[in-house]
Design a protein around this motif. Structure first.
Motif, mmCIF file in Angstrom:
data_model
loop_
_atom_site.group_PDB
_atom_site.id
_atom_site.type_symbol
_atom_site.label_atom_id
_atom_site.label_comp_id
_atom_site.label_asym_id
_atom_site.label_seq_id
_atom_site.Cartn_x
_atom_site.Cartn_y
_atom_site.Cartn_z
ATOM 1 N N ALA A 110 3.327 12.960 -31.404
ATOM 2 C CA ALA A 110 4.013 13.928 -32.339
ATOM 3 C C ALA A 110 3.403 15.487 -31.845
ATOM 4 O O ALA A 110 3.872 16.140 -31.648
ATOM 5 N N ASN A 111 1.714 15.660 -31.520
ATOM 6 C CA ASN A 111 1.832 16.596 -31.006
ATOM 7 C C ASN A 111 2.252 17.296 -29.768
ATOM 8 O O ASN A 111 2.117 18.313 -29.325
ATOM 9 N N LYS A 112 1.985 16.032 -28.643
ATOM 10 C CA LYS A 112 2.161 16.169 -27.464
ATOM 11 C C LYS A 112 3.759 16.731 -27.248
ATOM 12 O O LYS A 112 4.155 18.086 -26.731
ATOM 13 N N LEU A 113 4.652 16.049 -28.548
ATOM 14 C CA LEU A 113 5.923 16.665 -28.267
ATOM 15 C C LEU A 113 6.367 17.953 -28.438
ATOM 16 O O LEU A 113 7.345 18.403 -28.743
ATOM 17 N N THR A 114 5.234 18.729 -29.852
ATOM 18 C CA THR A 114 5.350 19.737 -30.178
ATOM 19 C C THR A 114 5.015 20.983 -29.123
ATOM 20 O O THR A 114 5.861 22.130 -29.187
ATOM 21 N N ARG A 115 4.287 20.360 -28.229
ATOM 22 C CA ARG A 115 3.606 21.632 -27.502
ATOM 23 C C ARG A 115 4.637 21.613 -26.434
ATOM 24 O O ARG A 115 4.977 22.704 -25.475
ATOM 25 N N ILE A 116 5.305 20.270 -26.183
ATOM 26 C CA ILE A 116 6.443 20.005 -24.893
ATOM 27 C C ILE A 116 7.195 21.062 -25.138
ATOM 28 O O ILE A 116 8.108 22.499 -24.383
ATOM 29 N N ILE A 117 7.810 20.960 -26.614
ATOM 30 C CA ILE A 117 8.965 21.956 -27.158
ATOM 31 C C ILE A 117 8.750 23.390 -27.109
ATOM 32 O O ILE A 117 9.499 24.305 -26.809
ATOM 33 N N TRP A 118 6.853 23.519 -27.337
ATOM 34 C CA TRP A 118 6.763 24.810 -27.881
ATOM 35 C C TRP A 118 6.402 25.808 -26.189
ATOM 36 O O TRP A 118 7.271 26.627 -26.503
#
Length: 58
Positions: free
Chosen positions: A32-40
């Motif tokens: 979840a953290n990694k996907l959030t950072r990618i999207i950001w």
């Protein structure tokens, strides 16, 4: 996380390796953290997504 066992790409390998070391719950939070950072990054810097770079197995 449900289909991680079926994936043979860089994301699947990254998740399998992390789950083996950290467990299911910590791996879920890490994803979840990694996907959030990618999207950001995609939204703020207008960069193209590269799956192999984002989920490289070192």
């Amino acid at each position: 996380m449900r289909g991680v066992k079926k994936r043979n790409d860089s994301l699947g390998m990254w998740l399998k390796r992390l789950e083996a070391h950290r467990g299911f719950l910590k791996t879920t939070v890490a994803l979840a953290n990694k996907l959030t950072r990618i999207i950001w990054r995609i939204l703020t810097d207008s960069v193209d997504f590269n799956m192999n770079k984002a989920f490289s197995v070192s």
